[in-house]
Design an enzyme around this catalytic site. Structure first.
Site, PDB file in Angstrom:
ATOM      1  N   GLU A 405       8.352   4.785  50.860  1.00  0.00           N
ATOM      2  CA  GLU A 405       8.599   3.561  50.095  1.00  0.00           C
ATOM      3  C   GLU A 405       9.424   2.520  50.851  1.00  0.00           C
ATOM      4  O   GLU A 405       9.446   1.360  50.494  1.00  0.00           O
ATOM      5  CB  GLU A 405       9.237   3.893  48.732  1.00  0.00           C
ATOM      6  CG  GLU A 405      10.727   4.200  48.733  1.00  0.00           C
ATOM      7  CD  GLU A 405      11.038   5.550  49.334  1.00  0.00           C
ATOM      8  OE1 GLU A 405      10.120   6.371  49.473  1.00  0.00           O
ATOM      9  OE2 GLU A 405      12.206   5.789  49.683  1.00  0.00           O
ATOM     10  N   ASP A 447      -1.316 -29.562  75.134  1.00  0.00           N
ATOM     11  CA  ASP A 447      -1.532 -30.886  75.697  1.00  0.00           C
ATOM     12  C   ASP A 447      -0.742 -30.960  77.009  1.00  0.00           C
ATOM     13  O   ASP A 447      -0.014 -30.032  77.354  1.00  0.00           O
ATOM     14  CB  ASP A 447      -1.114 -31.983  74.715  1.00  0.00           C
ATOM     15  CG  ASP A 447       0.377 -32.063  74.517  1.00  0.00           C
ATOM     16  OD1 ASP A 447       1.043 -31.025  74.693  1.00  0.00           O
ATOM     17  OD2 ASP A 447       0.887 -33.142  74.201  1.00  0.00           O
ATOM     18  N   ASP A 747       2.828 -32.317  71.172  1.00  0.00           N
ATOM     19  CA  ASP A 747       3.949 -33.096  70.670  1.00  0.00           C
ATOM     20  C   ASP A 747       3.524 -34.379  69.968  1.00  0.00           C
ATOM     21  O   ASP A 747       4.264 -34.926  69.175  1.00  0.00           O
ATOM     22  CB  ASP A 747       4.908 -33.449  71.826  1.00  0.00           C
ATOM     23  CG  ASP A 747       4.215 -34.207  72.944  1.00  0.00           C
ATOM     24  OD1 ASP A 747       2.972 -34.370  72.866  1.00  0.00           O
ATOM     25  OD2 ASP A 747       4.887 -34.627  73.896  1.00  0.00           O
ATOM     26  N   ASP A 751      -2.164 -34.626  68.689  1.00  0.00           N
ATOM     27  CA  ASP A 751      -2.298 -33.164  68.718  1.00  0.00           C
ATOM     28  C   ASP A 751      -2.235 -32.556  67.321  1.00  0.00           C
ATOM     29  O   ASP A 751      -2.572 -31.384  67.136  1.00  0.00           O
ATOM     30  CB  ASP A 751      -1.148 -32.548  69.539  1.00  0.00           C
ATOM     31  CG  ASP A 751      -1.074 -33.134  70.937  1.00  0.00           C
ATOM     32  OD1 ASP A 751      -2.132 -33.209  71.582  1.00  0.00           O
ATOM     33  OD2 ASP A 751       0.026 -33.526  71.362  1.00  0.00           O
TER      34      ASP A 751
HETATM   35  P1  ATP Z   1      -1.683 -35.479  76.172  1.00  0.00           P
HETATM   36  O1  ATP Z   1      -2.740 -35.472  75.150  1.00  0.00           O
HETATM   37  O2  ATP Z   1      -1.762 -34.444  77.185  1.00  0.00           O
HETATM   38  O3  ATP Z   1      -0.303 -35.668  75.639  1.00  0.00           O
HETATM   39  P2  ATP Z   1      -1.653 -38.144  76.914  1.00  0.00           P
HETATM   40  O4  ATP Z   1      -0.335 -38.307  76.286  1.00  0.00           O
HETATM   41  O5  ATP Z   1      -1.825 -38.652  78.287  1.00  0.00           O
HETATM   42  O6  ATP Z   1      -2.087 -36.698  77.018  1.00  0.00           O
HETATM   43  P3  ATP Z   1      -2.703 -40.119  75.232  1.00  0.00           P
HETATM   44  O7  ATP Z   1      -1.345 -40.395  74.751  1.00  0.00           O
HETATM   45  O8  ATP Z   1      -3.826 -40.081  74.286  1.00  0.00           O
HETATM   46  O9  ATP Z   1      -2.763 -38.781  75.988  1.00  0.00           O
HETATM   47  O10 ATP Z   1      -2.990 -41.188  76.383  1.00  0.00           O
HETATM   48  C1  ATP Z   1      -4.286 -41.389  76.889  1.00  0.00           C
HETATM   49  C2  ATP Z   1      -4.285 -42.552  77.826  1.00  0.00           C
HETATM   50  O11 ATP Z   1      -3.881 -43.723  77.121  1.00  0.00           O
HETATM   51  C3  ATP Z   1      -3.325 -42.416  78.998  1.00  0.00           C
HETATM   52  O12 ATP Z   1      -3.939 -41.812  80.072  1.00  0.00           O
HETATM   53  C4  ATP Z   1      -2.993 -43.869  79.305  1.00  0.00           C
HETATM   54  O13 ATP Z   1      -3.984 -44.409  80.134  1.00  0.00           O
HETATM   55  C5  ATP Z   1      -3.108 -44.556  77.978  1.00  0.00           C
HETATM   56  N1  ATP Z   1      -1.789 -44.775  77.368  1.00  0.00           N
HETATM   57  C6  ATP Z   1      -0.873 -43.831  77.099  1.00  0.00           C
HETATM   58  N2  ATP Z   1       0.216 -44.366  76.527  1.00  0.00           N
HETATM   59  C7  ATP Z   1      -0.020 -45.698  76.421  1.00  0.00           C
HETATM   60  C8  ATP Z   1       0.702 -46.813  75.885  1.00  0.00           C
HETATM   61  N3  ATP Z   1       1.891 -46.694  75.343  1.00  0.00           N
HETATM   62  N4  ATP Z   1       0.131 -48.024  75.941  1.00  0.00           N
HETATM   63  C9  ATP Z   1      -1.087 -48.162  76.453  1.00  0.00           C
HETATM   64  N5  ATP Z   1      -1.809 -47.181  76.950  1.00  0.00           N
HETATM   65  C10 ATP Z   1      -1.312 -45.946  76.962  1.00  0.00           C
END
Ligand code: ATP
Length: 987
Positions: A405, A447, A747, A751
């Site tokens: 138990e 990611d 993060d 995601d």
């Molecule tokens: P993960 O998914 O691994 O976190 P990540 O953060 O690179 O990857 P996203 O944030 O979707 O993925 O970014 C994709 C793309 O968008 C980047 O490769 C960049 O070219 C562009 N990007 C990211 N942040 C910005 C921003 N603040 N302003 C404009 N373009 C951005």
């Protein structure tokens, strides 16, 4: 936390122009304070009534009500009916003036009335203009509250926290332990023995029941404490304007009137009225159950707009999935909309995890079998002429000895200890069942940015106007040089233009903390501002010269951001984002001081420059701008002028490479699912040892392949690049479909849906978005990928500990059954008396069984393959181990008992030998069941063993205890025999 009634009074009075008021005489309250609460409560329950204030001096109630909902005649009638129903005689309720003290004769204080939970939200904030709300809270829309005002409000209203569920009291814990099946049995038998006059037996059994109850209570308390203490570790932060500055504070310090700033990924920290927003969308499923995104705006809503349609309001606990916004807090804590349902949520009992349910079912089945066998044996003994008391005591002690138990409790304790150990490793477990799943995890999807890499960006390369530049410096410090490495000099104006777009198109700011420069906001944008500083561009001047009139914020699906400004040169749109997306929007390119047509050859060339930067693991961004022509009706996203490309470095996190290796050794596949560029992802993947001989697949390729092809290829893919949030979700789903137990770590907002879909969702607690944290089952306080591996290690350890406890307990129980059954079969004399069985049960089950759950994890845990998820509670291997050990313990106990009788020993000596053999065999079994015999000694097991041995010696050698346990002193030779038997039982 409630607003005190005074505050409700103030806020309602401020808005009384919205409601009709009536003053109605209620005689029963005249100078009679005790009569006030019920009547006010009743009046407040009438639909449409917004507030009710009683004055015991005048005997009148002031009622504010919504005349669109209820009429004054109706309210009056309802009050009369209530008075009649409650048979309140006016006269009898009047307390004579000389009978009351000064305090009660004061006008009724609102402090004494329990407020309706959400009175403040009855103020229709959604119908009110922002300036009206501003006046109510005496705040400043541009600069927010001052720290002093905020502290004052906190003192008045309390913290912005939902009231916590009370922890179980000690009394209820004791009562719960008393409700335990074995304790109830023991109490029953003790009472029975007492009635029959067998006082020593009754006392002895009662003491055992007492010890069992104490142990049960301690176990419960420890489990609750370890889980409860974790709840407060994660702080929910909010960005707020205080003292004219933008600051990030713990959300519990928010007060009505605070001006908060929200952006994509945030969890709304308080109920608030939107005053500015850009492309703002929320999901309000936590409040309304509706998962479709809600588009937010600053438009006024009508009075009757339902909660889910109040477009200008933000509600606590809902998530911002897109855009940015500024809002004024109108309600905090229990006065928020979620506060209304918080009380209900608190009463929902936590669900048992699958393992707990399996264990409970298993124990119930075994219990039924044991009780049936006991009844049979007891019936046989009665027929053989034994007395009812003897039979009852024997069967109860036998069944207690045989029943497993304590197994369900051991699962709970093992999990609670696992949760506690994990918290020391920076893992916060939000869902208990994730512990079980962690042990079977065979793939980690994660990611890239922020999980595998540091998310600390530095611009390293810039390409613009046919020139390539190199940038030195580290982090966000503005120190560093920009030097031309390819192309003609004198193109500085193009470089300046590009970096100016980077600044104008960013929301981040740089701050210096101590010696270190940090980016507040998006690290990508922080890096662009840092690069601009390296060229001596003045960030503030650029922003002032180009005042923003609109922003289309960055999001992971669109992958670019646009800002429209209106300065002396008219309206200009600036854009930055993923290179391919930006190039798609451009018609021309800025070169040699002029704009020229952007050809398809140019586009290819620019993409290949980006590819080359990507191969060096740099994150690529494109930049463009355009003048907005008032007359033309062109799409805001078309006809941009291309400016150039930046490549940013984001170094891998320390230790990740080794952890990936460790995962591979432990049979765990690691897959990167990133929104970033294919080349960048592959280069980082190679650097980390994540990309070996596998494939890199882009989101588009994923969309183009059939389900069948995906099922063939998916096992080989090590990186998914350029994925949208939907594709991330699809990938996790696909892995699950193909039999993987998936842990998804991330993060960002992009995601969150994959995290939710995974068998175990993992979020980064420090820099992760609130949405990701909300979706996750576990949160990593240190944002470290290696902590995931530690969590898996702990998950495996918890599973192992539970299995080992089962092995230990079931083998012991089986041993007792075999010894008793074998002895009854040959001669009918039981080898153990009730007290001996009860003692063995108490010591071995309750104390030593739990000690096995404290085993720490060891090196070897991550050297074997993950546990199979469909593995039965007792596998064939485990079953055989239990049977072998149980038979060993049972037969040796039986043999030493019968053997000594044959050699002429007394029954009491034979029983002492059998009892000692049983306890010593279990102690040996305990050490054999230790999973991790090679590592450090376990102090709980050692202390448990030493005290168990000391107690056994006491029972044997202390003459005043002997009569209770039917024992007698043993000789050295006896101990030699016991040692020999224990060793044989181990084989
Ligand atoms: P993960 O998914 O691994 O976190 P990540 O953060 O690179 O990857 P996203 O944030 O979707 O993925 O970014 C994709 C793309 O968008 C980047 O490769 C960049 O070219 C562009 N990007 C990211 N942040 C910005 C921003 N603040 N302003 C404009 N373009 C951005």
């Amino acid at each position: 936390m409630f607003y005190s009634n005074n505050k409700i009074k103030n806020s309602i009075d401020d808005y009384n122009f919205l409601y009709k008021r009536m003053r109605i005489p209620v005689k029963s309250i005249y100078r009679n304070q005790p009569a006030v609460n019920p009547i006010i409560k009743y009046i407040m329950s009438i639909k449409g009534v917004k507030s009710a204030k009683a004055n015991i001096i005048t005997g009148k109630v002031l009622i504010l009500f919504d005349e669109d909902i209820v009429s004054d005649i109706y309210i009056e009638r309802q009050i009369n009916i209530y008075m009649k129903k409650s048979k309140i005689s006016h006269d009898s309720n009047i307390i004579k003036i000389n009978n009351i003290n000064e305090e009660t004769s004061l006008p009724i204080s609102f402090e004494n009335i329990k407020p309706p939970l959400h009175n403040s939200m009855q103020v229709p904030w959604h119908t009110m203009d922002k300036n009206e709300i501003k006046t109510v809270f005496n705040t400043d829309l541009k600069y927010g509250l001052t720290g002093k005002m905020a502290s004052k409000k906190i003192k008045e209203l309390g913290l912005n926290v939902l009231s916590k569920k009370k922890r179980t009291s000690l009394i209820s814990k004791i009562l719960k332990s008393l409700n335990d099946f074995s304790v109830k049995l023991l109490l029953g038998v003790s009472a029975f023995s007492f009635i029959l006059g067998q006082i020593p037996d009754a006392i002895a059994i009662l003491s055992i029941a007492f010890v069992e109850t104490i142990l049960g209570t301690i176990q419960q308390h420890k489990a609750e404490k370890s889980i409860y203490s974790l709840k407060n570790i994660l702080v929910h932060r909010a960005t707020v304007l205080r003292n004219k500055r933008k600051v990030c504070i713990d959300a519990k310090y928010l007060v009505p009137g605070d001006i908060i700033l929200v952006q994509s990924g945030d969890k709304v920290p308080a109920d608030a009225r939107i005053i500015e927003c850009n492309d703002l969308k929320t999901t309000e499923a936590s409040l309304t159950g509706e998962s479709t995104p809600v588009i937010k705006s600053t438009d006024l809503c009508s009075k009757y707009t339902e909660l889910g349609s109040r477009c200008n309001m933000l509600f606590t606990g809902t998530n911002i999935i897109c855009g940015t916004g500024k809002a004024i807090v109108v309600a905090t804590a229990m006065n928020t909309e979620i506060g209304k349902i918080a009380a209900m949520l608190q009463n929902i009992k936590p669900q048992a995890t699958p393992l707990q349910t399996k264990m409970q079912n298993f124990t119930t089945k075994l219990t039924k079998i044991c009780l049936a066998s006991c009844a049979l044996i007891g019936f046989g003994a009665l027929l053989a002429g034994k007395s009812l008391t003897q039979v009852l005591t024997m069967s109860v002690s036998f069944s207690i000895g045989a029943l497993p138990e304590s197994l369900p409790a051991i699962v709970t304790v093992a999990m609670a200890l696992g949760v506690q150990r994990m918290s020391k490793e920076n893992v916060i477990v939000r869902k208990l069942n994730s512990l079980e799943t962690l042990g079977s995890t065979n793939i980690i999807c994660c990611d890239k940015t922020g999980t595998l890499t540091m998310n600390e960006m530095t611009v390293r390369k810039i390409y613009t106007d046919k020139c390539l530049y190199n940038i030195t410096g580290s982090g966000y410090s503005p120190e560093g040089n920009i030097s031309l490495i390819e192309g003609k000099p004198s193109k500085e104006s193009s470089l300046e233009r590009l970096l100016a777009v980077g600044v104008i198109c960013s929301n981040a700011t740089l701050v210096k903390r101590g010696d270190k420069w940090m980016a507040e906001g998006d690290p990508t944008e922080g890096a662009l501002i840092t690069a601009a500083h390296k060229l001596n561009l003045d960030e503030n001047m650029l922003r002032n010269l180009n005042p923003r009139i609109k922003e289309i914020p960055f999001d992971s699906t669109r992958r670019f951001m646009t800002v429209i400004t209106e300065g002396s040169k008219g309206k200009i749109a600036f854009c930055k984002g993923a290179l391919d997306r930006v190039i798609q929007k451009c018609k021309t390119v800025y070169e040699d001081g002029a704009e020229r047509l952007l050809t398809s050859t140019d586009k290819k060339r620019l993409m290949s420059i980006g590819d080359k930067m990507g191969e060096k693991a740099l994150r690529i961004l494109g930049f463009a701008y355009k003048k907005i022509n008032h007359k033309s009706a062109e799409n805001i996203d078309d006809n941009f002028v291309f400016l150039g490309i930046t490549g940013m470095e984001d170094p891998p996190k320390e230790g990740v490479k080794d952890c990936i290796k460790k995962c591979h050794r432990a049979g765990i596949k690691v897959v990167m699912i990133t929104g970033d560029y294919k080349n960048t992802a592959a280069a980082i993947g190679r650097e980390l040892g994540l990309l070996t001989d596998g494939l890199v697949m882009s989101g588009n390729e994923l969309d183009d392949i059939s389900k069948e092809e995906l099922s063939r290829k998916i096992r080989k893919v090590q990186i998914f690049a350029r994925t949208s949030p939907e594709q991330k979700h699809r990938i996790v789903k696909a892995f699950k479909r193909f039999g993987y137990v998936v842990a998804m770590a991330g993060d960002g907002v992009n995601d969150a849906s994959a995290i939710k879909e995974a068998n175990i969702g993992i979020a980064m607690g420090n820099n992760g978005s609130d949405i990701a944290k909300d979706a996750a089952a576990i949160t990593l306080v240190d944002d470290d990928f290696c902590t995931i591996v530690k969590a898996i290690e702990e998950g495996r350890t918890v599973n192992n500990n539970i299995k080992n406890s089962m092995k230990y307990l079931l083998a012991g129980n089986l041993g007792e059954i075999i010894a008793i059954a074998a002895a009854s079969a040959v001669g009918g004399v039981a080898p153990l008396i009730s007290m001996q069985i009860l003692w063995t049960n108490l010591i071995s089950e309750s104390i030593l069984g739990s000690a096995l759950t404290t085993e720490p994890s060891g090196e070897d845990v991550m050297k074997s393959a993950p546990l199979r998820r469909d593995e039965p509670l007792i596998s064939k291997k485990l079953g055989l181990q239990i049977a072998r050990r149980g038979i060993g313990i049972g037969l040796t106990t039986f043999a030493i008992f019968e053997g000594s009788l044959l050699l002429g020993a007394s029954l009491s000596k034979a029983r002492t030998l059998a009892f000692s053999n049983l306890i010593c065999s279990q102690l040996l079994n305990l050490y054999d069941c230790r999973r991790n015999k090679t590592t450090l000694p376990n102090k709980y097991i050692n202390i448990g063993t030493a005290s168990s041995m000391a107690m056994l010696l006491g029972i044997i050698y202390l003459p005043f205890i002997n009569p209770y346990f039917g024992t007698q002193a043993l000789t050295l030779l006896d101990w030699a025999a016991i040692t020999g038997m224990c060793m044989i039982g181990r084989i």
